[in-house]
Design an enzyme around this catalytic site. Structure first.
Site, PDB file in Angstrom:
ATOM      1  N   ILE A  39      43.662   5.168  42.022  1.00 30.25           N
ATOM      2  CA  ILE A  39      43.388   3.889  41.356  1.00 30.25           C
ATOM      3  C   ILE A  39      42.167   3.914  40.447  1.00 30.25           C
ATOM      4  O   ILE A  39      41.919   2.961  39.729  1.00 30.25           O
ATOM      5  CB  ILE A  39      43.234   2.704  42.350  1.00 30.25           C
ATOM      6  CG1 ILE A  39      42.239   3.025  43.468  1.00 30.25           C
ATOM      7  CG2 ILE A  39      44.545   2.220  42.850  1.00 30.25           C
ATOM      8  CD1 ILE A  39      41.944   1.835  44.360  1.00 30.25           C
ATOM      9  N   GLY A  42      35.626   7.951  38.234  1.00 28.39           N
ATOM     10  CA  GLY A  42      34.374   7.806  37.504  1.00 28.39           C
ATOM     11  C   GLY A  42      33.815   9.187  37.274  1.00 28.39           C
ATOM     12  O   GLY A  42      34.493  10.194  37.509  1.00 28.39           O
ATOM     13  N   ALA A  43      32.576   9.235  36.837  1.00 25.06           N
ATOM     14  CA  ALA A  43      31.977  10.523  36.548  1.00 25.06           C
ATOM     15  C   ALA A  43      31.772  11.331  37.826  1.00 25.06           C
ATOM     16  O   ALA A  43      31.731  12.555  37.799  1.00 25.06           O
ATOM     17  CB  ALA A  43      30.647  10.307  35.837  1.00 25.06           C
ATOM     18  N   ILE A  46      36.562  10.090  42.629  1.00 27.97           N
ATOM     19  CA  ILE A  46      37.909   9.590  42.357  1.00 27.97           C
ATOM     20  C   ILE A  46      38.275   8.674  43.524  1.00 27.97           C
ATOM     21  O   ILE A  46      37.822   8.887  44.651  1.00 27.97           O
ATOM     22  CB  ILE A  46      38.955  10.721  42.181  1.00 27.97           C
ATOM     23  CG1 ILE A  46      38.808  11.785  43.282  1.00 27.97           C
ATOM     24  CG2 ILE A  46      38.887  11.335  40.818  1.00 27.97           C
ATOM     25  CD1 ILE A  46      39.913  12.824  43.227  1.00 27.97           C
ATOM     26  N   VAL A  47      39.061   7.666  43.218  1.00 31.06           N
ATOM     27  CA  VAL A  47      39.344   6.643  44.222  1.00 31.06           C
ATOM     28  C   VAL A  47      40.847   6.475  44.359  1.00 31.06           C
ATOM     29  O   VAL A  47      41.567   6.435  43.353  1.00 31.06           O
ATOM     30  CB  VAL A  47      38.704   5.291  43.812  1.00 31.06           C
ATOM     31  CG1 VAL A  47      38.941   4.230  44.875  1.00 31.06           C
ATOM     32  CG2 VAL A  47      37.207   5.450  43.559  1.00 31.06           C
ATOM     33  N   ASP A 159      23.201   0.657  37.643  1.00 34.07           N
ATOM     34  CA  ASP A 159      24.405   1.067  36.904  1.00 34.07           C
ATOM     35  C   ASP A 159      25.398  -0.090  36.850  1.00 34.07           C
ATOM     36  O   ASP A 159      26.597   0.108  37.050  1.00 34.07           O
ATOM     37  CB  ASP A 159      25.018   2.308  37.566  1.00 34.07           C
ATOM     38  CG  ASP A 159      26.016   3.014  36.652  1.00 34.07           C
ATOM     39  OD1 ASP A 159      26.017   2.721  35.436  1.00 34.07           O
ATOM     40  OD2 ASP A 159      26.793   3.847  37.143  1.00 34.07           O
TER      41      ASP A 159
HETATM   42  N1  LIG Z   1      36.973  -0.519  46.721  1.00 34.28           N
HETATM   43  C1  LIG Z   1      37.649  -0.359  45.597  1.00 34.28           C
HETATM   44  N2  LIG Z   1      38.791  -1.035  45.388  1.00 34.28           N
HETATM   45  C2  LIG Z   1      39.477  -0.867  44.234  1.00 34.28           C
HETATM   46  N3  LIG Z   1      39.110  -0.049  43.222  1.00 34.28           N
HETATM   47  C3  LIG Z   1      37.982   0.646  43.367  1.00 34.28           C
HETATM   48  C4  LIG Z   1      37.193   0.537  44.563  1.00 34.28           C
HETATM   49  N4  LIG Z   1      36.113   1.346  44.410  1.00 34.28           N
HETATM   50  C5  LIG Z   1      36.216   1.919  43.206  1.00 34.28           C
HETATM   51  N5  LIG Z   1      37.347   1.512  42.567  1.00 34.28           N
HETATM   52  C6  LIG Z   1      37.802   1.943  41.230  1.00 34.28           C
HETATM   53  O1  LIG Z   1      37.466   3.300  41.015  1.00 34.28           O
HETATM   54  C7  LIG Z   1      36.629   3.447  39.851  1.00 34.28           C
HETATM   55  C8  LIG Z   1      35.623   4.571  40.095  1.00 34.28           C
HETATM   56  O2  LIG Z   1      34.813   4.259  41.234  1.00 34.28           O
HETATM   57  P1  LIG Z   1      33.235   4.416  41.194  1.00 34.28           P
HETATM   58  O3  LIG Z   1      32.689   3.601  40.046  1.00 34.28           O
HETATM   59  O4  LIG Z   1      32.679   4.109  42.524  1.00 34.28           O
HETATM   60  O5  LIG Z   1      33.103   5.974  40.875  1.00 34.28           O
HETATM   61  P2  LIG Z   1      31.931   6.743  40.136  1.00 34.28           P
HETATM   62  O6  LIG Z   1      32.361   8.151  39.900  1.00 34.28           O
HETATM   63  O7  LIG Z   1      30.681   6.568  40.933  1.00 34.28           O
HETATM   64  O8  LIG Z   1      31.855   5.961  38.750  1.00 34.28           O
HETATM   65  P3  LIG Z   1      30.808   6.016  37.577  1.00 34.28           P
HETATM   66  O9  LIG Z   1      31.331   6.954  36.547  1.00 34.28           O
HETATM   67  O10 LIG Z   1      30.831   4.577  37.089  1.00 34.28           O
HETATM   68  O11 LIG Z   1      29.478   6.383  38.133  1.00 34.28           O
HETATM   69  C9  LIG Z   1      36.001   2.062  39.637  1.00 34.28           C
HETATM   70  O12 LIG Z   1      35.703   1.817  38.297  1.00 34.28           O
HETATM   71  C10 LIG Z   1      37.095   1.130  40.146  1.00 34.28           C
HETATM   72  O13 LIG Z   1      37.987   0.821  39.123  1.00 34.28           O
END
Ligand SMILES: Nc1ncnc2c1ncn2[C@@H]1O[C@H](COP(=O)(O)OP(=O)(O)OP(=O)(O)O)[C@@H](O)[C@H]1O
Length: 450
Positions: A39, A42-43, A46-47, A159
């Site tokens: 779903i 990000g950098a 992955i989620v 952020d």
């Molecule tokens: N609990 C959640 N429920 C639904 N979607 C989520 C959830 N957590 C994260 N996501 C989705 O996953 C994406 C990436 O998560 P997250 O921002 O935590 O990762 P990151 O690698 O730390 O990102 P960034 O590049 O912003 O630092 C988010 O933009 C969001 O769309």
């Protein structure tokens, strides 16, 4: 040709499924969780949406791959674990469980969180229509409430951007992604060369970066968040990024052109000669004035909103409103009767945040290992639940009565958990014991050495 499309789609689905299974190998935690679909990415993480076989809930699982590989990644991971483990607030994403697996390039950390249906980014940019001011006010109010909780404890998120503000169809907003969170202290820039180097770097969240970070002047971290709140607020109104720079230099140019040449106080504080020269070379800029910056052909002007934005986005961090001043701005008059009555953020989080910044790589790895449960022994860990897993008190924020956002994603609304839905389902007796079966969040408490 027409007939081939479904087959082609099936191949794509199959590839996506294989990738999902490759990305989300849960080790023996696979007994508890089943990945459903990717779903977000990000950098750093992955989620995926996943099914929690113990509780029957749909959850979001964020994988931080190779979390132990570099000091930066380890520190980011530990910051996020330490903040989310101990805090509980209705407008901050809730961590349910943390486990780890070991991979060829180091430890993979998996954070199990409440599943949200989308992000503010989707809400703003997913339709052609403008957002109603009532809805914008509701989102802003929730964002400021979550921030008030963090800032009161001295923690800056650092952020904030629409994709890190997760929302549900009922307009409930929660702040996520705490990998950059830091204890807020006013500090001088230590390594000027390193900061000047960013002049040529692309930074993902550039449009939300405060002038003190761009200009290389002393940073007051919580004020950095307030600037980002102003950018997000304006983006909700205009339906476009307010200052859409794509490099540090273009970001500085846009801000200086629109807000005017920085006052002498800020110019004198700029530590990086290159940045100073760059701003001086732009010549004197009178600025456009906020009514012009916020002007839109198809949208009426809201004086109160413009007034709030101008206070949130003061170039001088010393003059920028703080979260307490912002939340009591007249723009939120309709919420003034709602008592903001939440528990304080645990002091432990503050201590941890300070300590995490100074730990060497090996120590960071050791703490990540202690903070996460190994998937191999998860079934032995039954018994008491740590503070992080306890249910939150029922939401005290008002609910939005202006309708539902109606996300078109495949996420089933019934599968997502908000405190309200959880309280409701438990009181209706649908799965009364599900949480009690959950293994503890972490195996032991580890006081950080400062
Ligand atoms: N609990 C959640 N429920 C639904 N979607 C989520 C959830 N957590 C994260 N996501 C989705 O996953 C994406 C990436 O998560 P997250 O921002 O935590 O990762 P990151 O690698 O730390 O990102 P960034 O590049 O912003 O630092 C988010 O933009 C969001 O769309």
């Amino acid at each position: 040709m027409k007939n081939k499309k479904p087959a082609f789609n099936r191949i794509l689905d199959d590839l996506a499924r294989r990738q999902l299974l490759l990305d989300f190998q849960f080790g023996s935690a696979g007994y508890n969780f089943e990945a459903i679909r990717n779903i977000g990415a990000g950098a750093f993480g992955i989620v995926c949406e996943a099914y929690d076989k113990i509780t029957g809930d749909k959850v979001a699982i964020k994988k931080i791959g190779h979390a132990s590989a570099t000091p930066t990644l380890s520190r980011r991971t530990l910051r996020e674990l330490r903040v989310l483990r101990y805090i509980k607030h209705d407008n901050i994403i809730r961590l349910r469980d943390i486990f780890r697996t070991s991979g060829s390039l180091g430890i993979n950390v998996f954070m199990v969180m409440d599943l949200m249906e989308g992000s503010l980014y989707h809400v703003i940019h997913g339709t052609y229509e403008f957002l109603e001011y009532d809805l914008i006010t509701f989102f802003m109010y929730q964002l400021l409430r979550g921030l008030k909780y963090l800032h009161t404890a001295g923690i800056a998120h650092r952020d904030l951007k629409p994709s890190n503000l997760l929302v549900n169809s009922d307009c409930h907003l929660r702040i996520a992604d705490f990998g950059m969170a830091k204890l807020a202290i006013k500090h001088e820039i230590e390594n000027i060369e390193e900061h000047c180097f960013y002049m040529t770097q692309h930074i993902a969240t550039l449009p939300y970066r405060a002038p003190e970070l761009l200009f290389v002047t002393p940073e007051h971290s919580t004020a950095v968040d307030m600037w980002a709140v102003g950018c997000i607020f304006a983006e909700m109104i205009l339906k476009r990024e307010l200052f859409p720079g794509r490099s540090v230099s273009s970001q500085i140019k846009i801000i200086v052109t629109q807000l005017g040449t920085p006052p002498d106080k800020i110019m004198d504080d700029i530590r990086c000669e290159r940045t100073k020269n760059f701003i001086q070379d732009l010549g004197f800029q009178p600025g456009w004035g906020w009514p012009n910056i916020m002007a839109h052909d198809e949208r009426e002007t809201n004086e109160m909103a413009i007034n709030l934005i101008s206070q949130l986005m003061d170039m001088d961090a010393d003059k920028r409103v703080d979260v307490n001043q912002a939340i009591y701005h007249s723009f939120f008059k309709s919420y003034w009767n709602n008592e903001i009555n939440e528990g304080a953020c645990p002091f432990k989080v503050k201590m941890d945040m300070a300590a995490v910044e100074n730990l060497p790589h090996e120590k960071l790895i050791a703490l990540i290992i202690k903070d996460t449960r190994a998937t191999e022994d998860e079934h032995l860990n039954s018994g008491s639940t740590s503070s992080g897993t306890s249910s939150l008190s029922p939401a005290s924020i008002p609910s939005y009565t202006g309708g539902s956002l109606g996300f078109e994603s495949e996420v089933s609304i019934s599968g997502t958990q908000t405190e309200n839905s959880e309280t409701n389902s438990q009181s209706s007796g649908s799965r009364p014991d599900s949480r009690e079966n959950r293994p503890p969040l972490c195996t032991e408490e580890i006081p950080l050495e400062i």
